[in-house]
Enzyme design. Structure first.
Site, PDB file in Angstrom:
ATOM      1  CE  LYS A   1      -3.778   1.930   2.523  1.00 57.85           C
ATOM      2  NZ  LYS A   1      -4.811   1.935   3.795  1.00 57.85           N
TER       3      LYS A   1
ATOM      4  CD  GLU B   1       8.910  -6.180   6.373  1.00 62.54           C
ATOM      5  OE1 GLU B   1       8.302  -6.746   8.324  1.00 62.54           O
ATOM      6  OE2 GLU B   1       8.603  -5.592   5.826  1.00 62.54           O
TER       7      GLU B   1
ATOM      8  N   GLY C   1      -4.819  -3.314   4.421  1.00 62.01           N
ATOM      9  CA  GLY C   1      -4.535  -3.964   3.906  1.00 62.01           C
ATOM     10  C   GLY C   1      -5.276  -5.175   4.009  1.00 62.01           C
ATOM     11  NE  ARG C   2      -7.170  -4.917  10.165  1.00 64.74           N
ATOM     12  CZ  ARG C   2      -6.769  -3.808  10.399  1.00 64.74           C
ATOM     13  NH1 ARG C   2      -5.217  -4.083   9.335  1.00 64.74           N
ATOM     14  NH2 ARG C   2      -6.865  -3.027  10.638  1.00 64.74           N
TER      15      ARG C   2
ATOM     16  CD  GLU D   1      -2.605  -5.754  11.084  1.00 66.11           C
ATOM     17  OE1 GLU D   1      -1.438  -6.312  10.886  1.00 66.11           O
ATOM     18  OE2 GLU D   1      -3.324  -5.538  10.000  1.00 66.11           O
TER      19      GLU D   1
ATOM     20  CG  HIS E   1      -4.570 -37.063  14.032  1.00 63.77           C
ATOM     21  ND1 HIS E   1      -4.456 -38.554  15.534  1.00 63.77           N
ATOM     22  CD2 HIS E   1      -5.728 -37.585  13.550  1.00 63.77           C
ATOM     23  CE1 HIS E   1      -5.792 -39.785  14.324  1.00 63.77           C
ATOM     24  NE2 HIS E   1      -6.234 -38.280  13.717  1.00 63.77           N
TER      25      HIS E   1
ATOM     26  CE  LYS F   1       5.063  -2.536   8.910  1.00 65.17           C
ATOM     27  NZ  LYS F   1       4.365  -1.812   8.193  1.00 65.17           N
TER      28      LYS F   1
END
Length: 547
Positions: free
Chosen positions: A207, A213, A268-269, A354, A385, A513
Site C-alpha cells: 500500500k 520486507e 491491507g487485510r 490486527e 492428532h 517497524k
C-alpha cells in the site's frame, strides 16, 4: 460517548453469564428439540449453526439488545456510505465498495466518484490479466510469461495466497503462481531457483511501497532479473506494482503504466478484492475473480438487509463477544475440514487480531473488559492428532469455528464421508462430553477390572460444554468463498462497534517497524546505541561478534 458497561443490555448479559456458567448444553438440548431451528441461519450456499453455544433465547435477546444499544445498524450505514469511521487515521472504510459490481449508483467520498474509480481499476486489471494469460505479454527475450511471483507481506500476501490455495482446483494452469513474503532470504531463493527469468512476472504489492520486507525482496528480485537479462530496461517487462503511492513504485524503477492503484480507504487485510488480488485473477482467470467478488457482494447485501437476529455476520460477532467478553474465553480456534482451506486460519488470525486486538476505546481510554480472543487453528483432521486433546480436556475453554463443505471439489470414494464424519463427531463430542458414570459403564462392558476402572476412569472423563459454531458451505468455489470471507469481515466490524475498538488501524504494528529500521542501521554500521536495554544491546553485540 457511552461507557459500554453502563448499558442495560451489558449489565443483563453479565448477570446471564453468571447464570449460564452453571448450566450444561446437554440440558439445553434435552429441554428443546427445536434448538437447531432457533439458533441457525441458512443462506443459499452457506449454513451457520450456533446452537452448540451456552445460549438460550434470553441470551440472544440480550445480545441483540446490545447490538441495538451500541447502534450497530447506524454504524453499518456509515461504513457503507463512506463516512470516516477509521477515526485515528481520518479515513473511510470502503473495502465493500470494491465489490459493488451490480450497483451503478455513484458512491461519492470527498467529492470523488469511488464507484467509477473501482470500475476503471477493474477494467485495467481485466485487460492486463487477459494479456498475460493469453500469452500476449512477453518478457525481455520475447517469451510468454509462465510464472507469477507475488511479493508482499501481511494483507498483500495472506489474502491472495489463501484464496489461490483454496481455489486452485479452478485454475486452468495458464500460469503458475508463487508467493514471497518473508524477508528471510531462504524463501525468495527457494522460489526463484527453479524459475527462468525470461518467463517470470513479478507483482510487488504494498500500500505504501515502503514496507521494508517487501522492498527488500523486490530489490533482490530485480537484481536476479537484470543479472540474467544484462539490461535494466527488462524491469518494464517483468515488474508490475500495486500501491496507493505511485511515485514510490516509480522510484523503484517500475513504469507508470505498470502500476495498479489502491486507496487509503482499503485496509491491507481487507484488500484482496482490489488489485492486490491480481495474483488471484491471473491464476483463476478474471471471470473467476469476479465470481469471488460477487459472493462477497451477496454477503454485503445480506449484512445490510437481514434483521439482526437472522444476520449471519452479526450473530457470529455477538457469539464471539458473549464467549469472550462475558464468559471469559481467551482464544478461539478456526478449524477447517477441507484441505483447500488450509490457510484460512492464518488469514483470519490477521484479519481479527490486527483489527480488534486493542485495549483502548474510541476515546483512547483503557478498556477494563476483554475484547477479542487470540485466533489460531489448523486443518481439523491434523488438529485432531495434535491439539484437540487440549480442546477436549484442558482447564481452558476454547470456542471453535468448524468449517466444512457438503461437496468435495476432489471426490475420492469414501474420503469425504470419513472427513465429514469426524467433522460432525467433534462438535458433538466437545458439546456433550462423557461423564464418569458413562466411562465406568463402558469400561465395565469391555471386561476391565474394578482396579483398572478406578485408575483410568478420571482420565477418560470429558466435561463437554465446549462452545462451537458450525459453518457448512455447499461447495468451496469462488462465490461461496467470497461470501465466507465477507462474513468474517463484517463479523470483525460488528465486534469493533460493540466493544468500542478502532478496528481499521494497526498502530501496534508500527512500533516494531520503527525500531527494526533503527536497529538495522546499527547492525550495518557495527555500532550499538546506548539507548537500548542491556538485553537487546547484549544480543546485538553477540550477533555482531559471531557474524
Amino acid at each position: 460517548m457511552s461507557d459500554r458497561q453502563t448499558l442495560a443490555s451489558w449489565k443483563k448479559l453479565k448477570q446471564l453469564a453468571l447464570d449460564k456458567k452453571s448450566q450444561h448444553m446437554n440440558t439445553l438440548f434435552a429441554n428443546d428439540s427445536k434448538r437447531f431451528e432457533k439458533f441457525s441461519i441458512e443462506l443459499p450456499n452457506l449454513l451457520l449453526d450456533y446452537s452448540k453455544n451456552l445460549i438460550d433465547c434470553e441470551t440472544i435477546d440480550s445480545l441483540i439488545a446490545l447490538a441495538e444499544e451500541t447502534e450497530v445498524c447506524q454504524w453499518r450505514t456509515k461504513m457503507f456510505a463512506g463516512d470516516k469511521i477509521n477515526k485515528t487515521e481520518e479515513r473511510a472504510v470502503l473495502h465493500t465498495a470494491l465489490r459493488r459490481l451490480n450497483n451503478d449508483e455513484p458512491l461519492i467520498v470527498d467529492g470523488e466518484n469511488i464507484t467509477e474509480q473501482v470500475q476503471q481499476q477493474l477494467k485495467k486489471m481485466e485487460g492486463f490479466v487477459n494479456k498475460v494469460r493469453e500469452g500476449h505479454w512477453l518478457g525481455y527475450s520475447g517469451k510468454r510469461i509462465t510464472d507469477i511471483v507475488n511479493i508482499g507481506v501481511g494483507g498483500s500476501n495472506l489474502g491472495p495466497q489463501m484464496v489461490t490455495e483454496a481455489l486452485k482446483h479452478y485454475s486452468d494452469g495458464a500460469v503458475n503462481v508463487h508467493y514471497v513474503s518473508n524477508v528471510d532470504g531462504a524463501q525468495i531463493v527457494e522460489v526463484l531457483r527453479p524459475l527462468d527469468p525470461q518467463n517470470v512476472l513479478f507483482i510487488v504489492s504494498s500500500k505504501t511501497f515502503t514496507t521494508t520486507e517487501t522492498m527488500t525482496n523486490a530489490k533482490t528480485a530485480m537484481k536476479w532479473l537484470t543479472s540474467a537479462s544484462f539490461d535494466e530496461k527488462s524491469v518494464a517487462k517483468h515488474f508490475v506494482a500495486v500501491t496507493a503511492h505511485k511515485e514510490n513504485a516509480m522510484n523503484l524503477g517500475i513504469e507508470e503504466q505498470n502500476i495498479f492503484g489502491m486507496w487509503d480507504w482499503v485496509g491491507g487485510r481487507f484488500s484482496l478484492w482490489s488489485a492486490i488480488g491480481l495474483a488471484i485473477a491471473l491464476d483463476l482467470g478474471f471471470d473467476k475473480f469476479i465470481e469471488l467478488l460477487d459472493g462477497a457482494s451477496e454477503m454485503d447485501q445480506h449484512f445490510i438487509h437481514a434483521p439482526l437476529r437472522d444476520n449471519m455476520p452479526t450473530i457470529m460477532a455477538l457469539i464471539s463477544v458473549w464467549n469472550t467478553t462475558f464468559l471469559g474465553a481467551r482464544s478461539q480456534a478456526i478449524l477447517p475440514y477441507d484441505q483447500t482451506l488450509h490457510m484460512l486460519s492464518a488469514y483470519l488470525q490477521q484479519a481479527e487480531m490486527e483489527s480488534n486486538g486493542k485495549s483502548v476505546t474510541w476515546d483512547g481510554n483503557e478498556v477494563d473488559y476483554a475484547t477479542v480472543p487470540s485466533i489460531w487453528g489448523e486443518l481439523g483432521i491434523n488438529g485432531q492428532h495434535a491439539f484437540y486433546q487440549y480442546l477436549h480436556q484442558s482447564n481452558n475453554v476454547v470456542p471453535a469455528d468448524f468449517i466444512g463443505s457438503v461437496e468435495s471439489v476432489t471426490p475420492v470414494f469414501g474420503h469425504h464421508e470419513t472427513l465429514m464424519a469426524n467433522f460432525f463427531a467433534q462438535t458433538q463430542a466437545l458439546m456433550a462430553g462423557v461423564n464418569e458414570e458413562q466411562v465406568r459403564a463402558d469400561l465395565k462392558a469391555k471386561g476391565r477390572t474394578p482396579d483398572y476402572i478406578d485408575k483410568v476412569a478420571p482420565h477418560k472423563v470429558h466435561k463437554g460444554n465446549r462452545p462451537t459454531n458450525t459453518i457448512l458451505l455447499k461447495r468451496i468455489d469462488p462465490k461461496t468463498l467470497g461470501s465466507l470471507i465477507a462474513a468474517y469481515e463484517h463479523k470483525i466490524f460488528v465486534q469493533g462497534i460493540i466493544l468500542q475498538i478502532c478496528s481499521f488501524d494497526q498502530w501496534g504494528v508500527e512500533l516494531g517497524k520503527g525500531l527494526a529500521a533503527e536497529i538495522q542501521q546499527e547492525l550495518e554500521n557495527n555500532s550499538i546505541s546506548a539507548k537500548h536495554d542491556c538485553s537487546t544491546a547484549s544480543l546485538m553485540k553477540f550477533y555482531l561478534e559471531a557474524n
